[in-house]
Scaffold this motif. Structure first.
Motif, PDB file in Angstrom:
ATOM      1  N   SER A  74       0.981  -1.311   0.013  1.00 18.33           N
ATOM      2  CA  SER A  74       0.081   0.123  -0.036  1.00 18.33           C
ATOM      3  C   SER A  74       0.937   1.226   0.184  1.00 18.33           C
ATOM      4  O   SER A  74       0.626   2.267  -0.660  1.00 18.33           O
ATOM      5  CB  SER A  74      -1.213   0.188   1.233  1.00 18.33           C
ATOM      6  OG  SER A  74      -1.735  -0.834   1.241  1.00 18.33           O
ATOM      7  N   THR A  75       1.772   1.137   0.810  1.00 14.14           N
ATOM      8  CA  THR A  75       2.826   2.378   0.817  1.00 14.14           C
ATOM      9  C   THR A  75       3.327   2.588  -0.405  1.00 14.14           C
ATOM     10  O   THR A  75       3.724   3.845  -0.983  1.00 14.14           O
ATOM     11  CB  THR A  75       3.758   2.235   2.042  1.00 14.14           C
ATOM     12  OG1 THR A  75       3.187   2.169   3.358  1.00 14.14           O
ATOM     13  CG2 THR A  75       4.911   3.283   2.543  1.00 14.14           C
ATOM     14  N   LEU A  76       3.998   1.663  -1.342  1.00 13.24           N
ATOM     15  CA  LEU A  76       4.537   1.734  -2.211  1.00 13.24           C
ATOM     16  C   LEU A  76       3.597   2.002  -3.510  1.00 13.24           C
ATOM     17  O   LEU A  76       3.950   2.994  -4.417  1.00 13.24           O
ATOM     18  CB  LEU A  76       5.199   0.321  -2.821  1.00 13.24           C
ATOM     19  CG  LEU A  76       6.492   0.031  -1.712  1.00 13.24           C
ATOM     20  CD1 LEU A  76       6.894  -1.218  -1.933  1.00 13.24           C
ATOM     21  CD2 LEU A  76       7.415   1.143  -1.759  1.00 13.24           C
ATOM     22  N   VAL A  77       2.377   1.524  -3.512  1.00 11.85           N
ATOM     23  CA  VAL A  77       1.557   2.028  -4.758  1.00 11.85           C
ATOM     24  C   VAL A  77       1.217   3.451  -4.513  1.00 11.85           C
ATOM     25  O   VAL A  77       1.167   4.283  -5.430  1.00 11.85           O
ATOM     26  CB  VAL A  77       0.085   1.027  -4.434  1.00 11.85           C
ATOM     27  CG1 VAL A  77      -1.156   1.654  -5.090  1.00 11.85           C
ATOM     28  CG2 VAL A  77       0.505  -0.273  -4.894  1.00 11.85           C
ATOM     29  N   ILE A  78       1.026   4.047  -3.208  1.00 11.00           N
ATOM     30  CA  ILE A  78       0.584   5.078  -2.911  1.00 11.00           C
ATOM     31  C   ILE A  78       1.719   6.069  -3.464  1.00 11.00           C
ATOM     32  O   ILE A  78       1.500   6.998  -4.049  1.00 11.00           O
ATOM     33  CB  ILE A  78       0.053   5.490  -1.607  1.00 11.00           C
ATOM     34  CG1 ILE A  78      -1.194   4.915  -1.142  1.00 11.00           C
ATOM     35  CG2 ILE A  78       0.114   6.917  -1.134  1.00 11.00           C
ATOM     36  CD1 ILE A  78      -1.641   5.126   0.219  1.00 11.00           C
ATOM     37  N   GLY A  79       2.904   5.822  -3.095  1.00 13.32           N
ATOM     38  CA  GLY A  79       4.262   6.391  -3.573  1.00 13.32           C
ATOM     39  C   GLY A  79       4.266   6.533  -5.104  1.00 13.32           C
ATOM     40  O   GLY A  79       4.551   7.371  -5.526  1.00 13.32           O
TER      41      GLY A  79
ATOM     42  N   GLU B 253      -5.832   6.564  -9.754  1.00 12.88           N
ATOM     43  CA  GLU B 253      -5.130   7.656  -9.497  1.00 12.88           C
ATOM     44  C   GLU B 253      -5.573   7.900  -7.896  1.00 12.88           C
ATOM     45  O   GLU B 253      -6.654   7.703  -7.327  1.00 12.88           O
ATOM     46  CB  GLU B 253      -5.845   8.727 -10.002  1.00 12.88           C
ATOM     47  CG  GLU B 253      -5.449  10.207 -10.040  1.00 12.88           C
ATOM     48  CD  GLU B 253      -6.088  11.066 -10.950  1.00 12.88           C
ATOM     49  OE1 GLU B 253      -5.632  12.353 -10.981  1.00 12.88           O
ATOM     50  OE2 GLU B 253      -7.294  10.763 -11.587  1.00 12.88           O
ATOM     51  N   LEU B 254      -4.632   8.868  -7.029  1.00 10.44           N
ATOM     52  CA  LEU B 254      -4.672   8.938  -5.810  1.00 10.44           C
ATOM     53  C   LEU B 254      -6.146   9.852  -5.684  1.00 10.44           C
ATOM     54  O   LEU B 254      -6.033  11.056  -6.482  1.00 10.44           O
ATOM     55  CB  LEU B 254      -3.598   9.721  -5.155  1.00 10.44           C
ATOM     56  CG  LEU B 254      -2.461   8.733  -4.832  1.00 10.44           C
ATOM     57  CD1 LEU B 254      -1.433   9.541  -4.359  1.00 10.44           C
ATOM     58  CD2 LEU B 254      -2.897   7.523  -4.308  1.00 10.44           C
ATOM     59  N   THR B 255      -6.769   9.833  -4.633  1.00 15.83           N
ATOM     60  CA  THR B 255      -7.827  10.759  -4.300  1.00 15.83           C
ATOM     61  C   THR B 255      -7.271  11.986  -3.432  1.00 15.83           C
ATOM     62  O   THR B 255      -6.152  11.658  -2.990  1.00 15.83           O
ATOM     63  CB  THR B 255      -9.063  10.086  -3.533  1.00 15.83           C
ATOM     64  OG1 THR B 255      -8.489   9.452  -2.474  1.00 15.83           O
ATOM     65  CG2 THR B 255      -9.595   9.143  -4.299  1.00 15.83           C
ATOM     66  N   ALA B 256      -7.869  13.033  -3.101  1.00 13.51           N
ATOM     67  CA  ALA B 256      -7.413  13.879  -2.084  1.00 13.51           C
ATOM     68  C   ALA B 256      -6.937  13.176  -0.816  1.00 13.51           C
ATOM     69  O   ALA B 256      -6.067  13.507  -0.318  1.00 13.51           O
ATOM     70  CB  ALA B 256      -8.450  14.845  -1.946  1.00 13.51           C
TER      71      ALA B 256
ATOM     72  N   GLY C 294      -3.133  12.924   0.682  1.00 16.38           N
ATOM     73  CA  GLY C 294      -3.173  13.361   2.203  1.00 16.38           C
ATOM     74  C   GLY C 294      -2.217  12.365   2.930  1.00 16.38           C
ATOM     75  O   GLY C 294      -1.376  12.612   3.629  1.00 16.38           O
ATOM     76  N   ALA C 295      -2.535  11.058   2.546  1.00 18.38           N
ATOM     77  CA  ALA C 295      -1.726   9.896   3.208  1.00 18.38           C
ATOM     78  C   ALA C 295      -0.362   9.994   2.438  1.00 18.38           C
ATOM     79  O   ALA C 295       0.477   9.465   3.259  1.00 18.38           O
ATOM     80  CB  ALA C 295      -2.487   8.672   3.025  1.00 18.38           C
TER      81      ALA C 295
END
Length: 119
Positions: free
Chosen positions: A32-37, A89-92, A96-97
């Motif tokens: 999760s941390t890597l996908v968000i990054g 795509e990341l949401t708002a 933030g995360a």
């Protein structure tokens, strides 16, 4: 569900019944941390994420994307093309995360040799 949780437990990750723990569990996951990054720079397709996240299996990547989408941290957009094109795509909330998770990734890269397991 939140109505049944005491006011002391809400918003307190140290409380056993705090719903924060479920979100913390999602975010504390390595993938999760890597996908968000990986999505910080903008929308990407599944294949692009798979290449960027070396070592992730398609099954784990798919599960991770579904978990993040289910927590409103990213969106999945299907384009009516042949073949179909899907972008993540990341949401708002996801953006933030991403800020504290970037700090964590940076810290890990800087300190990995200092935190090697002891013999």
């Amino acid at each position: 569900m939140l109505d049944n949780i005491s006011k002391d437990a809400r918003g307190n990750v140290y409380a056993a019944m705090c719903p924060c723990r479920d979100l913390l569990d999602v975010l504390a996951n390595k993938w999760s941390t890597l996908v968000i990054g990986a999505l910080e720079s903008g929308p990407q397709r599944f294949g692009q994420l798979k290449v960027r996240l070396q070592g992730v299996s398609p099954k784990v990547l798919s599960q991770t994307l579904k978990r993040l989408e289910g927590r409103n941290l990213l969106t999945r957009t299907v384009y009516a093309e042949v073949p179909a094109r899907v972008e993540y795509e990341l949401t708002a909330l996801g953006h933030g995360a991403s800020r504290p998770l970037k700090d964590l990734r940076d810290w890990v890269e800087t300190n990995v040799t200092r935190a090697e397991p002891r013999p």
